[in-house]
Write a protein that holds these residues in place. Structure first.
Motif, PDB file in Angstrom:
ATOM      1  N   ASN A 145       0.830  -1.215   0.000  1.00 26.72           N
ATOM      2  CA  ASN A 145       0.000   0.000   0.000  1.00 26.72           C
ATOM      3  C   ASN A 145       0.862   1.262   0.000  1.00 26.72           C
ATOM      4  N   ALA A 146       1.975   1.216   0.728  1.00 31.55           N
ATOM      5  CA  ALA A 146       2.878   2.365   0.724  1.00 31.55           C
ATOM      6  C   ALA A 146       3.475   2.565  -0.666  1.00 31.55           C
ATOM      7  N   LYS A 147       3.793   1.479  -1.356  1.00 29.45           N
ATOM      8  CA  LYS A 147       4.309   1.565  -2.722  1.00 29.45           C
ATOM      9  C   LYS A 147       3.250   2.118  -3.676  1.00 29.45           C
ATOM     10  N   ILE A 148       2.009   1.678  -3.501  1.00 28.14           N
ATOM     11  CA  ILE A 148       0.923   2.204  -4.334  1.00 28.14           C
ATOM     12  C   ILE A 148       0.764   3.703  -4.098  1.00 28.14           C
ATOM     13  N   MET A 149       0.840   4.090  -2.854  1.00 33.21           N
ATOM     14  CA  MET A 149       0.752   5.509  -2.490  1.00 33.21           C
ATOM     15  C   MET A 149       1.855   6.298  -3.187  1.00 33.21           C
ATOM     16  N   GLN A 150       3.059   5.732  -3.221  1.00 32.69           N
ATOM     17  CA  GLN A 150       4.195   6.372  -3.875  1.00 32.69           C
ATOM     18  C   GLN A 150       3.990   6.457  -5.387  1.00 32.69           C
ATOM     19  N   GLU A 151       3.614   5.347  -5.989  1.00 35.14           N
ATOM     20  CA  GLU A 151       3.512   5.274  -7.453  1.00 35.14           C
ATOM     21  C   GLU A 151       2.373   6.139  -7.992  1.00 35.14           C
ATOM     22  N   GLU A 152       1.237   6.140  -7.313  1.00 36.58           N
ATOM     23  CA  GLU A 152       0.107   6.934  -7.805  1.00 36.58           C
ATOM     24  C   GLU A 152       0.347   8.428  -7.580  1.00 36.58           C
ATOM     25  N   THR A 153       1.062   8.768  -6.512  1.00 32.84           N
ATOM     26  CA  THR A 153       1.447  10.164  -6.313  1.00 32.84           C
ATOM     27  C   THR A 153       2.393  10.611  -7.420  1.00 32.84           C
ATOM     28  N   ALA A 154       3.340   9.754  -7.770  1.00 32.35           N
ATOM     29  CA  ALA A 154       4.299  10.072  -8.832  1.00 32.35           C
ATOM     30  C   ALA A 154       3.574  10.330 -10.148  1.00 32.35           C
ATOM     31  N   GLU A 155       2.600   9.493 -10.465  1.00 28.39           N
ATOM     32  CA  GLU A 155       1.847   9.664 -11.703  1.00 28.39           C
ATOM     33  C   GLU A 155       1.045  10.956 -11.685  1.00 28.39           C
ATOM     34  N   LYS A 156       0.431  11.241 -10.531  1.00 29.70           N
ATOM     35  CA  LYS A 156      -0.385  12.447 -10.418  1.00 29.70           C
ATOM     36  C   LYS A 156       0.465  13.716 -10.532  1.00 29.70           C
ATOM     37  N   MET A 157       1.655  13.695  -9.940  1.00 24.63           N
ATOM     38  CA  MET A 157       2.499  14.886  -9.909  1.00 24.63           C
ATOM     39  C   MET A 157       3.499  14.919 -11.062  1.00 24.63           C
ATOM     40  N   ASN A 158       3.476  13.885 -11.889  1.00 29.16           N
ATOM     41  CA  ASN A 158       4.362  13.802 -13.056  1.00 29.16           C
ATOM     42  C   ASN A 158       5.829  13.860 -12.638  1.00 29.16           C
TER      43      ASN A 158
END
Length: 410
Positions: free
Chosen positions: A100-113
């Motif tokens: 879940n922490a990795k998902i939080m990281q990856e989806e934030t990265a996608e959102k913030m480009n």
């Protein structure tokens, strides 16, 4: 309670400063439903990848977000976006919590480009519960909304039992350039540092390499964040992270740079202010206590003795009750496991000396009691055994602390 008068005169506090005062940083926060009404999801963003350095709890049960963050920094020592939720710590959650922490990281990265390894993840709150990822994703989806980009929202979103937000900023001159440092922190309970103390986020526009930044942070942490205590409990999620985005335009700071000590002094002042705010806002606290241990044979000894006194529940309750019971202070000095000559020890409660050469003095009890009714209390222990010193900060122990923690889960 301020830094000593030897602080470099080129360093100044910014009364209205905060974590986005340095150039190139923005922050925001929203409510996602992790908490009933309060903001519970925040982020801090640099417009370019920033050199990063962190210190982390030594608690064996280190939370999943800290593991993800440390792995990210190891890639190229840079972070661009910090994302943090409150209410749930994502600690003691096994492989699901890590995922879940990795998902939080990856989806934030996608959102913030930004690159995934340029995202640091933090969580704080109740231990042992899995993150409701639908709510986390709701927060991530709102990260592009300009209305949510408010530093005050970020400061509130990272809080748990804190009663106030905690922020500070300072400026200094390096190579004739103005360098700014800003910070935000949370922490009220489970404060007993073993590396860091709580969640602390520091930003700066200084140009500095990773190794000297990390060395500075570790040194400063040992004399500021690691010198506070509220209740003797060291959390699973504690960390301090510094981001330096290079916007100030100074020559690159290394340990050989003539202004490197100035940067360390500025970071020390900022960290001390944040540390004091955490101690002052301890759960149920009514008073900030500073223990000043002077004239010891080593800095290590001074720090251990100061922490021994500030951690004593008997000292903390005496301060709460405005009881000038100096015996509790000398007792804490004695069990610090540091060599002390009892025949040389002096103790002061503010301006009132209560012990001289290890023996009680006749003192004005009413004056001492009145002093202990203040909101800021200083206890000085002079060991007359060297020229080193250290300070520690904490708070009184009150009925309200028990009330808060007796019903934390409910």
């Amino acid at each position: 309670m301020n830094m000593t008068n030897t602080m470099n005169k080129s360093i100044r506090c910014l009364e209205q400063g905060h974590v986005t005062t340095p150039s190139g940083f923005t922050a925001g926060g929203v409510h996602t439903g992790l908490r009933k009404k309060k903001l519970d999801f925040g982020w801090l963003h640099s417009d370019i990848p920033a050199v990063a350095a962190g210190v982390y709890t030594t608690n064996t049960f280190q939370a999943a977000p800290l593991k993800v963050t440390q792995e990210a920094i190891e890639v190229d020592q840079k972070i661009q976006t910090i994302v943090c939720n409150s209410a749930i710590a994502n600690a003691c959650t096994g492989h699901i919590g890590y995922k879940n922490a990795k998902i939080m990281q990856e989806e934030t990265a996608e959102k913030m480009n930004v690159a995934a390894h340029h995202v640091a993840v933090y969580s704080t709150g109740l231990i042992g519960e899995q993150l409701p990822m639908d709510k986390i994703k709701t927060g991530i989806e709102q990260m592009s909304e300009q209305s949510a980009y408010q530093v005050d929202a970020f400061e509130h979103a990272i809080l748990t039992t804190d009663t106030v937000t905690k922020h500070a900023a300072v400026q200094c001159e390096i190579d004739g350039k103005t360098v700014t440092l800003g910070g935000a922190a949370k922490g009220s309970g489970m404060i007993e540092p073993n590396m860091a103390t709580m969640l602390g986020f520091v930003t700066t526009d200084a140009v500095i390499e990773h190794e000297p930044l990390l060395k500075a942070l570790r040194s400063v942490t040992d004399q500021t964040f690691n010198m506070i205590t509220v209740d003797g409990d060291s959390s699973t999620n504690d960390s301090v992270l510094v981001l330096a985005n290079q916007r100030a335009g100074n020559e690159t700071l290394t340990e050989d740079h003539p202004d490197y000590p100035v940067f360390i002094q500025a970071l020390t002042l900022l960290s001390e202010k944040l540390a004091q705010k955490i101690a002052e806002d301890g759960e149920g606290a009514t008073k900030l206590i500073e223990v000043n241990v002077t004239n010891t044979h080593s800095v290590t000894a001074a720090r251990k003795i100061a922490k021994s006194v500030i951690s004593s529940n008997l000292v903390k309750t005496a301060v709460y009750g405005a009881d000038p019971n100096w015996g509790r202070v000398v007792c804490a000095v004695g069990y610090s496991n540091e060599p002390v000559n009892p025949d040389l020890v002096d103790v002061f409660l503010g301006p009132v000396q209560v012990v001289s050469g290890g023996l009680p003095l006749a003192f004005d009890e009413e004056k001492a009691t009145d002093y202990l009714k203040n909101k800021a209390i200083e206890i000085t222990v002079d060991l007359h055994d060297g020229d080193e010193s250290a300070k520690a900060w904490g708070c009184d122990l009150t009925y309200q602390y028990v009330t808060i923690n007796a019903s934390y889960r409910t």
